[in-house]
Design a protein around this motif. Structure first.
Motif, PDB file in Angstrom:
ATOM      1  N   MET A 127       0.836  -1.196   0.000  1.00  0.00           N
ATOM      2  CA  MET A 127       0.000   0.000   0.000  1.00  0.00           C
ATOM      3  C   MET A 127       0.871   1.247   0.000  1.00  0.00           C
ATOM      4  SD  MET A 127      -3.140   0.982  -0.201  1.00  0.00           S
ATOM      5  CE  MET A 127      -4.213  -0.355   0.369  1.00  0.00           C
ATOM      6  N   ARG A 128       2.008   1.201   0.671  1.00  0.00           N
ATOM      7  CA  ARG A 128       2.938   2.328   0.666  1.00  0.00           C
ATOM      8  C   ARG A 128       3.472   2.578  -0.742  1.00  0.00           C
ATOM      9  NH1 ARG A 128       6.587   0.501   4.333  1.00  0.00           N
ATOM     10  NH2 ARG A 128       5.207   1.181   6.018  1.00  0.00           N
ATOM     11  N   SER A 129       3.775   1.524  -1.460  1.00  0.00           N
ATOM     12  CA  SER A 129       4.239   1.638  -2.840  1.00  0.00           C
ATOM     13  C   SER A 129       3.151   2.223  -3.732  1.00  0.00           C
ATOM     14  CB  SER A 129       4.671   0.268  -3.354  1.00  0.00           C
ATOM     15  OG  SER A 129       5.081   0.346  -4.704  1.00  0.00           O
ATOM     16  N   PHE A 130       1.914   1.785  -3.518  1.00  0.00           N
ATOM     17  CA  PHE A 130       0.780   2.323  -4.272  1.00  0.00           C
ATOM     18  C   PHE A 130       0.634   3.817  -4.037  1.00  0.00           C
ATOM     19  CE2 PHE A 130      -3.740   3.550  -3.654  1.00  0.00           C
ATOM     20  CZ  PHE A 130      -4.172   3.512  -4.978  1.00  0.00           C
ATOM     21  N   PHE A 131       0.766   4.225  -2.777  1.00  0.00           N
ATOM     22  CA  PHE A 131       0.554   5.626  -2.441  1.00  0.00           C
ATOM     23  C   PHE A 131       1.656   6.521  -3.015  1.00  0.00           C
ATOM     24  CE2 PHE A 131       0.100   9.351   0.314  1.00  0.00           C
ATOM     25  CZ  PHE A 131      -1.275   9.530   0.244  1.00  0.00           C
ATOM     26  N   GLU A 132       2.832   5.962  -3.209  1.00  0.00           N
ATOM     27  CA  GLU A 132       3.939   6.747  -3.775  1.00  0.00           C
ATOM     28  C   GLU A 132       3.631   7.238  -5.192  1.00  0.00           C
ATOM     29  OE1 GLU A 132       7.344   4.261  -3.623  1.00  0.00           O
ATOM     30  OE2 GLU A 132       7.769   4.627  -1.485  1.00  0.00           O
ATOM     31  N   GLU A 269      -5.043   1.864 -12.558  1.00  0.00           N
ATOM     32  CA  GLU A 269      -3.697   2.127 -13.087  1.00  0.00           C
ATOM     33  C   GLU A 269      -2.657   1.242 -12.412  1.00  0.00           C
ATOM     34  OE1 GLU A 269      -3.182   6.270 -12.421  1.00  0.00           O
ATOM     35  OE2 GLU A 269      -4.371   6.892 -14.167  1.00  0.00           O
ATOM     36  N   TYR A 270      -2.916   0.863 -11.164  1.00  0.00           N
ATOM     37  CA  TYR A 270      -1.961   0.064 -10.407  1.00  0.00           C
ATOM     38  C   TYR A 270      -2.227  -1.443 -10.542  1.00  0.00           C
ATOM     39  CZ  TYR A 270       1.608  -0.299  -6.750  1.00  0.00           C
ATOM     40  OH  TYR A 270       2.768  -0.547  -6.043  1.00  0.00           O
ATOM     41  N   GLY A 271      -3.280  -1.795 -11.279  1.00  0.00           N
ATOM     42  CA  GLY A 271      -3.604  -3.211 -11.448  1.00  0.00           C
ATOM     43  C   GLY A 271      -4.430  -3.793 -10.325  1.00  0.00           C
ATOM     44  N   TRP A 272      -5.064  -2.945  -9.541  1.00  0.00           N
ATOM     45  CA  TRP A 272      -5.884  -3.396  -8.420  1.00  0.00           C
ATOM     46  C   TRP A 272      -7.376  -3.251  -8.690  1.00  0.00           C
ATOM     47  CZ3 TRP A 272      -2.993  -0.943  -3.612  1.00  0.00           C
ATOM     48  CH2 TRP A 272      -1.815  -1.673  -3.374  1.00  0.00           C
ATOM     49  N   TYR A 273      -7.724  -3.022  -9.920  1.00  0.00           N
ATOM     50  CA  TYR A 273      -9.154  -2.904 -10.261  1.00  0.00           C
ATOM     51  C   TYR A 273      -9.363  -3.436 -11.663  1.00  0.00           C
ATOM     52  CZ  TYR A 273     -13.903  -1.018 -10.374  1.00  0.00           C
ATOM     53  OH  TYR A 273     -15.267  -0.893 -10.419  1.00  0.00           O
ATOM     54  N   ARG A 274     -10.347  -4.332 -11.801  1.00  0.00           N
ATOM     55  CA  ARG A 274     -10.674  -4.914 -13.099  1.00  0.00           C
ATOM     56  C   ARG A 274     -12.166  -4.806 -13.339  1.00  0.00           C
ATOM     57  NH1 ARG A 274     -12.700  -9.724 -14.671  1.00  0.00           N
ATOM     58  NH2 ARG A 274     -12.647 -10.515 -12.526  1.00  0.00           N
ATOM     59  N   GLU A 275     -12.554  -4.345 -14.525  1.00  0.00           N
ATOM     60  CA  GLU A 275     -13.964  -4.251 -14.872  1.00  0.00           C
ATOM     61  C   GLU A 275     -14.605  -5.625 -14.749  1.00  0.00           C
ATOM     62  OE1 GLU A 275     -16.832  -1.674 -15.312  1.00  0.00           O
ATOM     63  OE2 GLU A 275     -14.779  -1.044 -15.767  1.00  0.00           O
ATOM     64  N   GLY A 276     -15.671  -5.693 -13.973  1.00  0.00           N
ATOM     65  CA  GLY A 276     -16.331  -6.972 -13.745  1.00  0.00           C
ATOM     66  C   GLY A 276     -15.812  -7.720 -12.542  1.00  0.00           C
ATOM     67  N   ASN A 336       0.190   2.337  17.031  1.00  0.00           N
ATOM     68  CA  ASN A 336      -0.058   1.204  16.149  1.00  0.00           C
ATOM     69  C   ASN A 336      -0.416   1.556  14.702  1.00  0.00           C
ATOM     70  OD1 ASN A 336      -0.054  -1.274  18.033  1.00  0.00           O
ATOM     71  ND2 ASN A 336      -1.313   0.203  19.129  1.00  0.00           N
ATOM     72  N   ILE A 337      -0.728   2.820  14.425  1.00  0.00           N
ATOM     73  CA  ILE A 337      -1.104   3.156  13.051  1.00  0.00           C
ATOM     74  C   ILE A 337       0.107   2.998  12.122  1.00  0.00           C
ATOM     75  CG2 ILE A 337      -0.620   5.630  13.270  1.00  0.00           C
ATOM     76  CD1 ILE A 337      -3.495   3.952  11.288  1.00  0.00           C
ATOM     77  N   TYR A 338      -0.134   2.428  10.970  1.00  0.00           N
ATOM     78  CA  TYR A 338       0.941   2.140  10.013  1.00  0.00           C
ATOM     79  C   TYR A 338       1.394   3.408   9.301  1.00  0.00           C
ATOM     80  CZ  TYR A 338      -3.692   1.662   8.026  1.00  0.00           C
ATOM     81  OH  TYR A 338      -5.025   1.848   7.741  1.00  0.00           O
ATOM     82  N   SER A 339       2.636   3.408   8.842  1.00  0.00           N
ATOM     83  CA  SER A 339       3.202   4.526   8.093  1.00  0.00           C
ATOM     84  C   SER A 339       3.060   4.262   6.605  1.00  0.00           C
ATOM     85  CB  SER A 339       4.687   4.701   8.467  1.00  0.00           C
ATOM     86  OG  SER A 339       5.288   5.674   7.647  1.00  0.00           O
ATOM     87  N   LEU A 340       2.631   5.265   5.852  1.00  0.00           N
ATOM     88  CA  LEU A 340       2.427   5.116   4.407  1.00  0.00           C
ATOM     89  C   LEU A 340       3.241   6.111   3.596  1.00  0.00           C
ATOM     90  CD1 LEU A 340      -1.423   4.469   4.322  1.00  0.00           C
ATOM     91  CD2 LEU A 340       0.408   2.796   3.959  1.00  0.00           C
ATOM     92  N   LEU A 341       3.936   7.031   4.257  1.00  0.00           N
ATOM     93  CA  LEU A 341       4.724   8.028   3.524  1.00  0.00           C
ATOM     94  C   LEU A 341       6.221   7.792   3.752  1.00  0.00           C
ATOM     95  CD1 LEU A 341       2.699  11.301   4.226  1.00  0.00           C
ATOM     96  CD2 LEU A 341       2.544   9.742   2.283  1.00  0.00           C
TER      97      LEU A 341
END
Length: 341
Positions: A127-132, A269-276, A336-341
Motif C-alpha cells: 500500500m505504501r508503494s501504491f501511495f507513492e 492504473e496500479y492493477g488493483w481494479y478490473r472491470e467486472g 499502532n497506526i501504520y506509516s504510508l509516507l
C-alpha cells in the motif's frame, strides 16, 4: 421503541423479546412471522456450533449468510441479512447486546451480493508503494484520509473544515467545540443524512456511523491535509467543505461517486481494479476501510479502540473511550497506526 431493554431478564428469550417490541411498534403479523422464521433459523445455526446470539461475532454471521447462498436467491439472502442486522442493531440500541456483529456483513453486502469474505490481501508495504504513485494534492489527501481513519466515502464527503483540528493550518477557520483540547484530530458526526440539510447545506450522502467519533490525526495525515488546504479551491458552499472538486465541478463538495471514481482510477492504473471484478478482487473506498480495520486490529492489543474508531460500537463502550480519549485512544492509535509516507 420499547423502553424495556434495561429491565430484560438475563434468561429471557432474545428473539421473543425483539418480536414483542416490533409487535408493540405496529409491525404486521406477516412481518413478525418473517422475522421469527429468519431469527430462529439463525439461532439454530449458531446452536449447531455451540454458540448463542450474544456470542456470535461477525465471522459467524458471515459464515451463516455465506452458506445460505447455495439454497436461496441473492435477493432472499439480502433480506435475511437485513433482518439479522435490524435485530442486532435494535438489541444494541436498547443496551441488551454490546455490539452489532452484522455491521461488517451488511457493509460487504452494500458493495455486492457476493458475500464471500475473502478479499485481496494487501500488505502495508504494498500500500505504501501504491501511495507513492499518487501526486495530486486532493487525491493524496482523500486516499490517505480513507486509509488512516477507516471512514466511509460518504462520511469523508460530509466533512467540513470545522470538523478538523490541525496544529498548523493554512485556512483561517475555527473548529468544533467538541475538538477543544484535542489538537490534530477529526470529528465524524453521525447526524448527516442524505437529502437533509446539515450545517446549512443539503447533503448527498448519509453518515452510516452509529456514534459520533473523534479520530486522531497522525503526522502523515496532518502534513497531507495541510498541503491540500494550502491549494484547495475556494468552496462554493458556505459550509466550508474540507474536500472540493478541482475539475469540472470546481469548488463544489466531493460526492461519493467522485470519491469512488478517484479510487477506481488509481487502483485500475496500479492493477488493483478490473472491470467486472468483485469486492474480493477490486480495491474500492470500502476496501480501504477493510484495510484500516484489519491492519490496525492486528497491530493493537485493544480491539475496542478499533471498534470505537469505526463508530459502530454500543453506547457504553463508546462512552468509555470518549471519556478516556486522550490517554487511551490517542496513545493506542499513534503507537499502532501504520506509516504510508
Amino acid at each position: 421503541m420499547s423502553d424495556t431493554g434495561a429491565t430484560q431478564s438475563p434468561t429471557q428469550d432474545h428473539v421473543e423479546y425483539f418480536l414483542d417490541d416490533i409487535r408493540y411498534q405496529g409491525k404486521s403479523p406477516r412481518t413478525q412471522a418473517a422475522y421469527e422464521r429468519v431469527l430462529r433459523d439463525f439461532e439454530a445455526y449458531l446452536s449447531s456450533r455451540d454458540l448463542s446470539l450474544t456470542e456470535a461475532n461477525h465471522r459467524d454471521c458471515m459464515a451463516y449468510i455465506h452458506q445460505l447462498r447455495g439454497d436461496l436467491a441473492s435477493s432472499t439472502v439480502a433480506t435475511y441479512a437485513s433482518y439479522l442486522h435490524r435485530f442486532y442493531d435494535y438489541m444494541t440500541r436498547v443496551d441488551a447486546f454490546d455490539d452489532n456483529p452484522m455491521s461488517i456483513v451488511v457493509e460487504e453486502l452494500d458493495e455486492s451480493i457476493n458475500t464471500d469474505p475473502a478479499r485481496r490481501d494487501i500488505s502495508v508495504t504494498a500500500m505504501r508503494s501504491f501511495f507513492e504513485s499518487i501526486t495530486h494534492p486532493l487525491d493524496r489527501a482523500v486516499l490517505l484520509m480513507l486509509l488512516k481513519t477507516g471512514i466511509r466515502a460518504g462520511e469523508l464527503c460530509n466533512l467540513d473544515v470545522r470538523d478538523v483540528s490541525l496544529s498548523e493550518s493554512p485556512v483561517a477557520s475555527s473548529h468544533r467545540p467538541r475538538l477543544d483540547g484535542r489538537p490534530d484530530s477529526l470529528y465524524v458526526d453521525s447526524a448527516p443524512a442524505q437529502n437533509a440539510v446539515y450545517n446549512g447545506e443539503r447533503r448527498s450522502a448519509s453518515n452510516k456511523r452509529k456514534r459520533a467519533t473523534t479520530i486522531p490525526v497522525d503526522d502523515e495525515l496532518r502534513r497531507t491535509l495541510t498541503e491540500w488546504l494550502a491549494v484547495r479551491p475556494d468552496p462554493v458552499s458556505d459550509a466550508n467543505p474540507l474536500f472540493v472538486s478541482t475539475s469540472d465541478d470546481w469548488g463544489r463538495r466531493l460526492s461519493p461517486a467522485m470519491v469512488h471514481h478517484l479510487v477506481e482510477t488509481h487502483a485500475r492504473e496500479y492493477g488493483w481494479y478490473r472491470e467486472g471484478g468483485g469486492p474480493e478482487e477490486n480495491v474500492t473506498p470500502h476496501y480501504f476501510r477493510h484495510f484500516f480495520t484489519t491492519h490496525l486490529r492486528d497491530r493493537t492489543g485493544d480491539r475496542g479502540v478499533v471498534k470505537y474508531l469505526r463508530g459502530d460500537v454500543a453506547k457504553d463502550v463508546i462512552d468509555t473511550y470518549t471519556h478516556d480519549w486522550g490517554n487511551r485512544v490517542r496513545e493506542e492509535y499513534e503507537a499502532n497506526i501504520y506509516s504510508l509516507l
